[in-house]
Design a protein around this motif. Structure first.
Motif, mmCIF file in Angstrom:
data_model
loop_
_atom_site.group_PDB
_atom_site.id
_atom_site.type_symbol
_atom_site.label_atom_id
_atom_site.label_comp_id
_atom_site.label_asym_id
_atom_site.label_seq_id
_atom_site.Cartn_x
_atom_site.Cartn_y
_atom_site.Cartn_z
ATOM 1 N N CYS A 116 0.854 -1.194 0.000
ATOM 2 C CA CYS A 116 0.000 0.000 0.000
ATOM 3 C C CYS A 116 0.889 1.243 0.000
ATOM 4 O O CYS A 116 1.458 1.613 1.031
ATOM 5 N N VAL A 117 1.023 1.859 -1.151
ATOM 6 C CA VAL A 117 1.946 2.972 -1.337
ATOM 7 C C VAL A 117 1.187 4.294 -1.390
ATOM 8 O O VAL A 117 0.170 4.404 -2.086
ATOM 9 N N ALA A 118 1.667 5.264 -0.632
ATOM 10 C CA ALA A 118 1.124 6.626 -0.682
ATOM 11 C C ALA A 118 2.210 7.542 -1.219
ATOM 12 O O ALA A 118 3.368 7.450 -0.807
ATOM 13 N N ARG A 119 1.824 8.406 -2.138
ATOM 14 C CA ARG A 119 2.771 9.369 -2.714
ATOM 15 C C ARG A 119 2.225 10.778 -2.534
ATOM 16 O O ARG A 119 1.080 11.056 -2.892
ATOM 17 N N GLY A 120 3.082 11.642 -1.994
ATOM 18 C CA GLY A 120 2.722 13.045 -1.877
ATOM 19 C C GLY A 120 3.555 13.914 -2.797
ATOM 20 O O GLY A 120 3.263 15.094 -3.001
ATOM 21 N N TYR A 121 4.617 13.300 -3.353
ATOM 22 C CA TYR A 121 5.544 13.993 -4.243
ATOM 23 C C TYR A 121 5.876 13.059 -5.412
ATOM 24 O O TYR A 121 5.742 11.833 -5.300
ATOM 25 N N LEU A 122 6.318 13.636 -6.483
ATOM 26 C CA LEU A 122 6.638 12.866 -7.680
ATOM 27 C C LEU A 122 8.112 12.457 -7.633
ATOM 28 O O LEU A 122 9.003 13.314 -7.615
ATOM 29 N N ALA A 123 8.367 11.145 -7.605
ATOM 30 C CA ALA A 123 9.747 10.647 -7.508
ATOM 31 C C ALA A 123 9.777 9.183 -7.904
ATOM 32 O O ALA A 123 8.744 8.515 -7.976
ATOM 33 N N GLY A 124 10.971 8.691 -8.150
ATOM 34 C CA GLY A 124 11.172 7.262 -8.384
ATOM 35 C C GLY A 124 10.404 6.729 -9.572
ATOM 36 O O GLY A 124 10.332 7.344 -10.636
ATOM 37 N N SER A 125 9.785 5.553 -9.372
ATOM 38 C CA SER A 125 9.037 4.915 -10.456
ATOM 39 C C SER A 125 7.829 5.756 -10.857
ATOM 40 O O SER A 125 7.379 5.696 -12.007
ATOM 41 N N ARG A 150 5.660 18.560 -5.475
ATOM 42 C CA ARG A 150 4.579 18.122 -4.602
ATOM 43 C C ARG A 150 3.320 17.908 -5.435
ATOM 44 O O ARG A 150 3.020 18.706 -6.334
ATOM 45 N N LEU A 151 2.583 16.839 -5.152
ATOM 46 C CA LEU A 151 1.351 16.556 -5.870
ATOM 47 C C LEU A 151 0.212 17.399 -5.288
ATOM 48 O O LEU A 151 0.265 17.817 -4.121
ATOM 49 N N ALA A 210 8.248 12.021 1.059
ATOM 50 C CA ALA A 210 7.835 12.088 -0.342
ATOM 51 C C ALA A 210 6.872 10.964 -0.689
ATOM 52 O O ALA A 210 5.862 11.175 -1.385
ATOM 53 N N ASP A 211 7.177 9.774 -0.221
ATOM 54 C CA ASP A 211 6.288 8.632 -0.419
ATOM 55 C C ASP A 211 6.657 7.561 0.591
ATOM 56 O O ASP A 211 7.715 7.624 1.237
ATOM 57 N N ARG A 244 14.418 20.938 -3.609
ATOM 58 C CA ARG A 244 14.425 21.760 -4.817
ATOM 59 C C ARG A 244 13.866 20.929 -5.967
ATOM 60 O O ARG A 244 14.584 20.109 -6.555
ATOM 61 N N PRO A 245 12.588 21.082 -6.317
ATOM 62 C CA PRO A 245 12.027 20.298 -7.426
ATOM 63 C C PRO A 245 12.801 20.528 -8.718
ATOM 64 O O PRO A 245 13.358 21.603 -8.946
#
Length: 299
Positions: A116-125, A150-151, A210-211, A244-245
């Motif tokens: 169960c993955v939660a993401r609040g930022y865009l990263a990785g896969s 940030r999403l 981030a996630d 820093r995005p």
């Protein structure tokens, strides 16, 4: 107990106690209808366990999980019974030097076969899929986002549990087909709720989550949070002051190890190379920094 250097636990040997499983990091033993989960100092990268241990890593994973189990107890029950060796069955106390500070006695749960993955930022896969398709696990996101952005709101992006190799991201609909629509909905809401609570707290400590990924299971028909929770192995922690995005972020995790392995052009085939002492020590510092930053305590 085997170790590469004093105090680094790579393998556990609880003679006379039944081993339940051995993962990339954890050794699990059967104690009647309970389990003893021991976080070793093993570290994996690119799906291989490295021969070099990371000092304090297992203690950080366990102590940080204990912190979060307590922090989140009003949101969700969990599988923890005790982490106090003095409260363990007597036959385990002789192994105190292997298990103290890095183990938990837990209820045995029937684990759900979804990460169960939660993401609040865009990263990785997620960033990789977004670049190619504008989506993460099939969820359409706004155009023009950068790596590390940030999403608009946290999203639930489940994945399969791989026994070896990488977990595979799946859509919510796929998750529904695996566990049923009602349970998938509960998992989604709980995952996003836990992440949001933890991320809001972490911001007050100068840390961006981030996630992260959670694992849930059933104990006597009750849905509980299990395994490890919000650790550097299961999450991306970024110092808020360096965020820093637009590219890779400084992080409290094993990225330093991955970067080293890339720098020596390892072909990502066995045998995995040893880490220099300074790489292991620097990685250990990052794990301990994450613990101190989030809890305000010394390890």
């Amino acid at each position: 107990m085997k170790s590469t250097t004093a105090g680094v636990v790579l393998e556990t040997d609880l003679t006379g106690v039944e081993r339940f499983s051995r993962g990339k990091v954890r050794d699990v033993y059967t104690i009647g209808d309970r389990l003893l989960i021991i976080a070793t100092d093993r570290i994996s990268a690119f799906d291989y366990i490295l021969p070099t241990g990371i000092p304090e890593k297992g203690r950080v994973l366990t102590q940080l999980s204990l912190f979060w189990f307590d922090f989140l107890k009003d949101l969700t029950p969990n599988h923890l019974l005790t982490a106090n060796v003095d409260e363990y069955p007597e036959e385990l106390r002789q192994f105190r030097n292997q298990i103290e500070g890095r183990s938990m006695l837990v209820k045995r749960a029937e684990m759900i076969q979804i990460e169960c993955v939660a993401r609040g930022y865009l990263a990785g896969s997620g960033w990789k899929e977004y670049r190619e398709h504008g989506t993460v696990c099939g969820i359409r996101l706004p155009a023009g986002l950068r790596d590390g952005d940030r999403l608009p709101e946290p999203i639930f992006t489940p994945s399969t549990k791989a026994q070896s190799g990488h977990d595979e991201n799946i859509s919510f609909e796929h998750a529904c087909s695996m566990v049923g629509e009602e349970l998938a909905g509960r998992l989604r809401d709980l995952t996003v709720g836990i992440y949001s609570r933890a991320a809001q707290y972490a911001q007050t400590r100068g840390v961006i989550i981030a996630d992260t990924k959670f694992e849930f299971g059933f104990v006597g028909g009750q849905l509980v949070l299990g395994d490890e929770v919000l650790t550097p192995d299961s999450s991306r922690f970024w110092p808020a002051e360096t965020w820093r995005p637009g590219g890779a972020q400084f992080s409290y995790d094993k990225q330093y190890v991955r970067d080293y392995l890339e720098s020596i052009h390892w072909n990502k085939q066995p045998p995995a190379p040893k880490l220099p002492d300074e790489v292991a020590a620097h990685t250990s510092e990052k794990y301990v920094q994450a613990y101190r930053a989030l809890t305000g305590r010394d390890l």
